[in-house]
Structures are given as C-alpha cells and as structure tokens.
Design a protein around this motif. Structure first.
Motif, short mmCIF file in Angstrom:
data_model
loop_
_atom_site.label_atom_id
_atom_site.label_comp_id
_atom_site.label_asym_id
_atom_site.label_seq_id
_atom_site.Cartn_x
_atom_site.Cartn_y
_atom_site.Cartn_z
N GLU A 24 0.82 -1.21 0.00
CA GLU A 24 0.00 0.00 0.00
C GLU A 24 0.85 1.25 0.00
OE1 GLU A 24 -3.16 0.39 -0.30
OE2 GLU A 24 -3.74 -1.71 -0.31
N ARG A 25 2.06 1.18 0.58
CA ARG A 25 2.95 2.35 0.62
C ARG A 25 3.99 2.29 -0.48
NH1 ARG A 25 5.38 3.46 6.31
NH2 ARG A 25 5.65 1.20 6.42
N ALA A 26 3.72 1.50 -1.52
CA ALA A 26 4.57 1.42 -2.72
C ALA A 26 5.92 0.79 -2.43
CB ALA A 26 4.76 2.79 -3.36
N ALA A 27 6.06 0.08 -1.31
CA ALA A 27 7.29 -0.68 -1.08
C ALA A 27 7.22 -1.99 -1.88
CB ALA A 27 7.48 -0.97 0.40
N LEU A 28 8.37 -2.54 -2.18
CA LEU A 28 8.44 -3.79 -2.94
C LEU A 28 8.45 -4.97 -1.97
CD1 LEU A 28 8.75 -5.19 -5.70
CD2 LEU A 28 11.23 -5.05 -5.38
N MET A 29 7.47 -5.85 -2.07
CA MET A 29 7.38 -7.04 -1.24
C MET A 29 7.93 -8.23 -2.02
SD MET A 29 5.63 -10.07 -0.54
CE MET A 29 4.02 -9.95 -1.29
N VAL A 30 8.92 -8.91 -1.44
CA VAL A 30 9.55 -10.07 -2.05
C VAL A 30 9.30 -11.26 -1.15
CG1 VAL A 30 11.68 -11.08 -2.93
CG2 VAL A 30 11.33 -8.61 -3.07
N HIS A 31 8.56 -12.24 -1.68
CA HIS A 31 8.25 -13.48 -0.95
C HIS A 31 9.05 -14.60 -1.61
CE1 HIS A 31 4.99 -16.44 0.66
NE2 HIS A 31 6.17 -16.59 1.24
N TYR A 32 9.94 -15.23 -0.85
CA TYR A 32 10.85 -16.20 -1.44
C TYR A 32 10.94 -17.46 -0.59
CZ TYR A 32 14.18 -14.64 2.11
OH TYR A 32 14.79 -14.35 3.30
N ASN A 33 11.39 -18.54 -1.25
CA ASN A 33 11.72 -19.81 -0.58
C ASN A 33 13.19 -20.10 -0.86
OD1 ASN A 33 9.05 -20.35 0.30
ND2 ASN A 33 8.52 -21.09 -1.74
N ALA A 34 13.93 -20.46 0.18
CA ALA A 34 15.34 -20.78 0.03
C ALA A 34 15.68 -21.96 0.93
CB ALA A 34 16.22 -19.58 0.39
#
Length: 778
Positions: free
Chosen positions: A220-230
């Motif tokens: 909502e605040r224009a931040a980049l959300m990165v969802h990852y599996n490692a």
C-alpha cells in the motif's frame, strides 16, 4: 650281608671249597639276627630352616596352573625362544572426524583407546567395516600409541589407493591430520597389520536453492514485497536480490545491478519461507522495467540463483502538479542525461512560481540548487545521483510535507532493529533504545497520516480519503501492545519470536493507509458499546483473579514455591493461543517486572483498587460488585435481544462461588471459579456476537459488526495481530512460534525465581554455578 654276595677265587681245591661253604653257612645263620638302625636324615643338617617346603608349594601351584594344558606347558619348557621376556602391548587408536564448522554437524568418534571399537586388530576377522557419511572437507585426526613401525593412512579412491605416513610426535606415538574430499574407504596400517578400517561416503556440499514464492508486488505504501523460498543442506548464509534495468529491447543494461539484502528469519536455517520489504521509490529506476534474480549463498561461498523475473519497479504516484513535474525531470536524468541544460531550465521555471508550492522557501532553494548543479557540472555519475536524491526530497516535501519524513524514519528504524536482532549477542541497551525510538516513530507517522487525511477531507479529495471496512481497522493501542510484547520476548531471550512479531508489525505498517470509516447504524453502535462493556467486565474479572491468586501466594506456607509461581496459575483458563479469556490482544495484566499496571492498582471507572494489600474481605466485596454488574448487563441484554446466552448464567454462578470462597477467607479456592467466570464471559461474548448477527439478518438488515476494532468476520476469536499466517518480515514458515502472554509471564517468573535463588548463598555450590550459567544468557 655283603659276604653272601662274594664269590670264591678261581681254584679247584676241595678243601678251599669246603671252607668257603662253611663260611657262607655261618654268615647266613647270622643274617637272621641282623637288626636295622633308626633312620638318621641328613636334610635336617643341610636345611635347618625348612626352605624345602617352599619348593614343594611352588611345585604344587605349578601343577594346578598347568592343569588345563599340562603337556603344552611341558613342551614349551623344552623349546628355546629368542623373544623378550616382557611382551609389547598392542597399539591403540584415537580417531576423530571433524566436519566443517559451517555444516553445524558434531564431530564423529570412530575409535578410542580402551574401547571395544578402538583398534580393529583385536576384532574378529569377519567383522564388516562400518559405513560412514562424511561431509566433504571434513578433517580426519588420528593418533596411534604403541608399536615400533610408523603407521600410515590408506585412502581408497576411484583412481586407486594413496598412503600417507603418520608423523612421530613422541616415543612410540604417531599422529596425522588430513582433509577428506574424496574416497570410498580408509584404513590405518602398521607394520603390515591393519589396525582399523572404514567404508566412507563423502557427501558433496550442494549449492543452495532459491525461488520466488510469488511474483514481487508493491504494498500500500509502494514498497516492494519479495516473498521467497530458500534452502541449503547445511544452512543458509544469506539471500539477496539483484536487480538490473532493462533496455527498450528487453535486454539488461551494462549498469551495475542494485543488490538488496533479504533478511532471514534466523541464523543457519536449512530452509526458509520469508517475506521482505524494500522501499525503492526513491531509486532512479522506480517506474522502470527491471529484471530481478534471487541469489542464495551458503557458508562455503556457493551461490544458487532463481529464475529471473521481469517487473516494473513500484513508484510513488504524486498528486501535486509541482511534485509530478519534479519527478518527471528526475526521470529524464536517467533516460536523457544529455538534456541536463533543458532539465535545469524547467526546474528554474518551477522555482519561479512559488505560489504553486505554498511559497515554501526550502522548496525554492532546493530547485535553484539542483538547477545550478546541472548547469555548472559535467555528467559525472556521482553528481547525477546527488541531484536525483535532492529532487526526490523536494518532491516529497511538496507532496506530503512531514508525512514522508516520518515514513522514511520509520522504515529505517525497522530495518536497524531487525538487523540487530539477527546478531548472536545483540546489545540489550541498544535494543531498548531502538524500541523506544520505533514507538515514537510510529506515533509520529500516525499523527502525520491523520493530518494528511484531515487536509484531504478539507480539500474535498474523496478519492484519497478512502472508505475502509471497519473490520480492517487497527487502533494505535494495538500497535503499541505488539511492541511491548516484542520487548518482553527480547528480554526473555526469544529473539526469533520477537523478529517474527516485529515482521508482522512491519507488514501491517506497510499495508496501512488512511481512510474514513463507514457510517455505522444505531444498531451497530449499540452492539459495539455492549461488546465494549462486556470486554471491560471480563478484563476487570481477570485483574481480580490475578489479585486473588497473589493473595493466595502471600498466605501460602510454601513461600510461593508451588506450581503457580513457576508456571500457570491454578484454575486459570487459557484459550488455544495461550491468552487469558477476555484479555485484549497484546494486553498484559502485569508489567515486565511482575508489578500490576497503574490502571490495575487504581481501579477502573471509580472502582476500588485491587492492590497487593487487598484483604479477602475486600476482594469478596469487589467480586460481588462484578457479579451485580453482570446481572444488570444480563437484564439489559434480555430486554434488548429477547434472550440471554447460557454462558452468562454460568459466569454469574462462578462469580457467586468465588464470592463465597473469598468470604470464607479462602482465596486459593476462589481462583478456580474466577477463571471459569472469565472463560464463560469469553464464550458469552462469542455467543452474543453470533446472536446479534442472526437477529439483524432476520430483520433484513446488514449484520452489525460489534467486533469491528481489530477482528475479522471469518474468525472473531482470533487475534489478527498474532494469528496472521504467511505474513510478516522474513517469516520462517517452518516455524518460529510467537510466545503467548502466559509464556512470557512464566518466563519472567522463572527468571525472577532464578535471581532470588542465586542470592541464597546457603545453597550448594554446584546449584549456584548452574543458576549462574542460566542467568548469563539474560
């Protein structure tokens, strides 16, 4: 006697023979009168001390020892040998394998002197060597004691067998240390004899793997959300995202990539399912097409790459015309750097119209400075970057005023706090300071958001002041309670749980937006007020139960060393998440030091306080007052709703039992009924909410939402600030469990008890040393 054995000399004289015969007859007649004298041993003169008996005893003992193999022993006595009289003992082994430190695996003991699985020379010939799984790069440390020859280590590989001699470290002591990177078997030999042997399987260190769990997307605040599996076989050392800008043809440019460090939910994790947030709106590439690749790294330095993903970097949308114009010129510095003179003229023209940006002197000076630097300097990358940063700050000031500064400060504090919690031994004072600053930053950000919303409403900007669902609203107190819970977790040593809770808080702040709530009907307002009163009643009952239990502890002859002090209170119910029924999300009945809050000591809404000095009689009066208030609440509920949920009646009876027990000065017997009353009030609240919903739907209206503050429609008994799966900052889905309030209080009680016992010098020294080691981690 000897004459009878004599013989006549040669001769044939008859006279001589007759005389000889007569002589023999006389000797034979005398023989019958012969008597033997008593024996006269000579050994008594030769051995006056009787040493000959010792010889006899030795002979008898020898016969007894050799009874099992008498002939073999007798034969060995006649077989000469050149071997030494004292036999040399067999050699002994100490063999260890130390895996590399980054694997986290413990050392493996293969052989030890004096143990049955030590030297294999004493083992049966048909024994099968054990198979060992050895990480590549592990170190073999072997030591041989005994034997005259220098032993050697034989390592069998697919290309053949290699032998390395041991190093002499002392007299008849040999040692070798070598790394194992390949091989199928190893053996230790000395003078042609095999002392030990094992079959090995060298495990390679695989590269880590990483992938996107879902496409990167803006918040909502224009931040980049990165969802990852490692994942990695021996633990992850780090994960990062590399971003490259794309040309119009879709190919990456030759510019250096932007590297974003992804936060991990813990150290040395073999698998992680996490989210991370990065604000790239200030970056010059914001709004540009880019290609993102995730890179996971292990402790050995190996890297694993994900499939590249193409996306448009999130950019801030500006509504003020001057701010939009500034950002447009900022983008031209990336796509048209040769047009810097024209860009400077546009910036000067914007600065010449101060009435368009509220006559702000700072904005005017910033525009003039940026234009001057473009005109007076060349196209050095450092200069372009500085001008772009300056233009971004100017645009934010024109658009939001103090709002953007508060947002940037909040994100920076969140990042610093999460990085500090990732350390093994963080500075506790620094953690406390950052927590206090984060609390102030949240207040500042919420205040700036409220001012922005009010300004938008005054300007009639209905598009920006959005109407939001009340079930999605979050109060400031809820955020503060989350911070306090995270602070308690850090004090209790639960760093990973604190990181997870702070990550949930960060995602909530990222998805937070200002808005005006929808208008509520009179029925909804009445339902919400009724639920508020019921919640307040349950909280006061919970506080009274806490004070009753304290009164029971103070009067207990066991000096508080019962199950209640070190664990959960007797009779105190808990729900599935460990919360006390009726307790608001994140609310604590006590502060971290075990003392009641000021509100608890002073009471609520004019009620008498429930301090530690309350007597059972005073507690009985307060319990009776709560019972009467519940009765009045049930009366109003029956008049308005037409029915009273059954749990309220059960709660009233439990309160009456507690009052009777307190009246008999038995606070220990009152704790159980008080806990039942709290639990029944919680069940009654759930039943009341459901009854209101059904009643409103039966009347053809919209279902009221009495739990609009912080609870969702799907599960009103869950705490949305805790039970939010698959959300948060670097959340490990394999599971860091956030401790419940009861767990934190239990940890605090245990910590206080340990400190109390550590000061008792009459305790055994061994116990005091153990307590001291436990307290060191705090």
């Amino acid at each position: 006697m000897s004459s009878l054995g004599d013989r006549l000399a040669a001769g044939q004289d008859p006279m001589a023979q007759a005389l000889w015969e007569a002589h023999r007859r006389r000797q034979s007649d005398r023989l019958s009168d012969l008597r033997v004298r008593a024996p006269e041993p000579a050994m008594a003169r030769l051995d006056p001390f009787g040493a000959r008996t010792v010889v006899g005893l030795v002979l008898v003992a020898g016969l007894a020892v050799a009874a099992t193999d008498p002939f073999g022993r007798l034969a060995e006595a006649f077989q000469p040998t050149l071997s030494p009289l004292a036999e040399t003992p067999p050699p002994t082994l100490d063999v260890w394998i130390n895996p590399p430190a980054y694997t986290g695996r413990p050392p493996m003991l293969l052989a030890r002197a004096g143990q049955a699985d030590g030297p294999v020379a004493a083992a049966a010939a048909d024994s099968v060597p054990r198979r060992l799984a050895v990480p590549t790069g592990a170190t073999l440390l072997a030591r041989v004691n005994g034997g005259d020859a220098v032993p050697n280590l034989a390592l069998a590989t697919r290309g053949g067998e290699t032998a390395r001699p041991f190093e002499r470290v002392a007299e008849k002591a040999y040692q070798i240390e070598t790394a194992i990177t390949e091989g199928t078997a190893l053996a230790i030999r000395q003078a042609g004899d095999e002392l030990a042997a094992w079959t090995i399987n060298v495990l390679p260190d695989l590269k880590p793997t990483v992938s996107f769990a879902e496409p990167p997307q803006p918040t909502e605040r224009a931040a980049l959300m990165v969802h990852y599996n490692a994942s990695d076989d021996y633990g992850l050392a780090g994960v990062e995202a590399r971003i490259r800008r794309l040309e119009s043809t879709g190919e990456p440019t030759a510019e250096d990539p932007v590297v974003l460090a992804m936060a991990l939910p813990g150290n040395g994790l073999e698998a992680a399912d996490a989210k991370d947030f990065h604000d790239l709106t200030p970056h010059p590439w914001a709004g540009q097409p880019v290609e993102m690749t995730l890179v996971a790294r292990d402790e050995a330095g190996q890297e694993g790459h994900s499939e590249p993903v193409k996306l448009i970097l999130p950019e801030r949308l500006f509504n003020h015309p001057v701010a939009r114009a500034i950002i447009q010129q900022r983008k031209r510095l990336i796509t048209e750097p040769r047009e810097k003179t024209d860009i400077a003229e546009v910036l000067m023209s914007l600065a010449a119209r101060p009435q368009h940006y509220f006559d702000d002197v700072v904005t005017f000076l910033g525009l003039r400075l940026a234009a001057g630097r473009l005109v007076m300097n060349d196209l050095a990358p450092a200069m372009i970057a500085e001008v772009q940063s300056l233009l971004w700050d100017i645009a934010l000031r024109v658009e939001d005023g103090e709002m953007s500064l508060a947002e940037r400060e909040l994100r920076e504090l969140e990042r610093r706090l999460m990085d500090l919690l990732a350390q093994d031994n963080p500075d506790q004072q620094e953690l406390e300071r950052l927590m206090d600053e984060l609390k102030q930053a949240i207040d500042k950000y919420l205040q700036a958001m409220m001012e922005q919303m009010q300004q938008q409403l005054q300007n009639g900007d209905q598009q920006q002041a959005q109407e939001i669902d009340p079930s999605q609203m979050v109060e400031r107190q809820d955020l503060m309670d989350m911070l306090e819970r995270a602070r308690e977790m850090m004090k209790a040593g639960a760093k990973d749980a604190a990181r997870q809770l702070l990550s949930q808080l960060r995602e909530m702040m990222e998805n937070l937006r200002a808005g005006r709530p929808q208008m509520m009907s009179p029925e909804q307002l009445a339902a919400q007020e009724m639920m508020r009163q019921l919640q307040e009643l349950a909280e006061r009952q919970q506080q009274l139960m806490d004070q009753t239990y304290k009164q029971h502890q103070e009067g207990s002859p066991r000096d508080g060393r019962d199950m209640g002090q070190m664990g959960q209170m007797p009779g105190q119910p808990r729900d599935g998440r460990g919360m006390r029924p009726g307790q608001r999300p994140g609310e604590q009945g006590q502060m971290g030091d075990g003392q009641p809050r000021d509100a608890d000591r002073g009471g609520r809404r004019g009620q008498p306080g429930t301090g530690n000095d309350a007597t059972p009689e005073a507690l009985a009066r307060m319990q009776e007052q709560l019972r009467r208030q519940l009765g009045e609440f049930m009366r109003k509920l029956g008049e308005g709703l037409g029915q009273i949920p059954q749990p309220f009646g059960e709660a009233e009876r439990a309160m009456k039992d507690a009052t009777d027990a307190l009246g008999r000065a038995q606070p220990g017997e009152a704790v159980g009924p008080q806990g039942d009353a709290v639990e029944r009030l919680q069940d009654g609240a759930q039943a009341l909410s459901e009854a209101m919903r059904q009643n409103q739907q039966a009347n053809g209206g919209a279902a009221p939402d009495p739990n609009a503050q912080g609870q969702s429609e799907g599960d009103r008994r869950q705490d949305p600030l805790r039970d939010r799966p698959n959300q948060g900052y670097a959340v490990d889905e394999s599971g860091v469990e956030v401790p419940a309030e009861s767990d934190l209080q239990r940890a605090r009680r245990i910590f206080d008890e340990l400190r109390k016992r550590s000061g008792d010098r009459s305790r055994p020294e061994l116990e005091l040393d153990y307590i001291e080691r436990l307290l060191k981690r705090f």
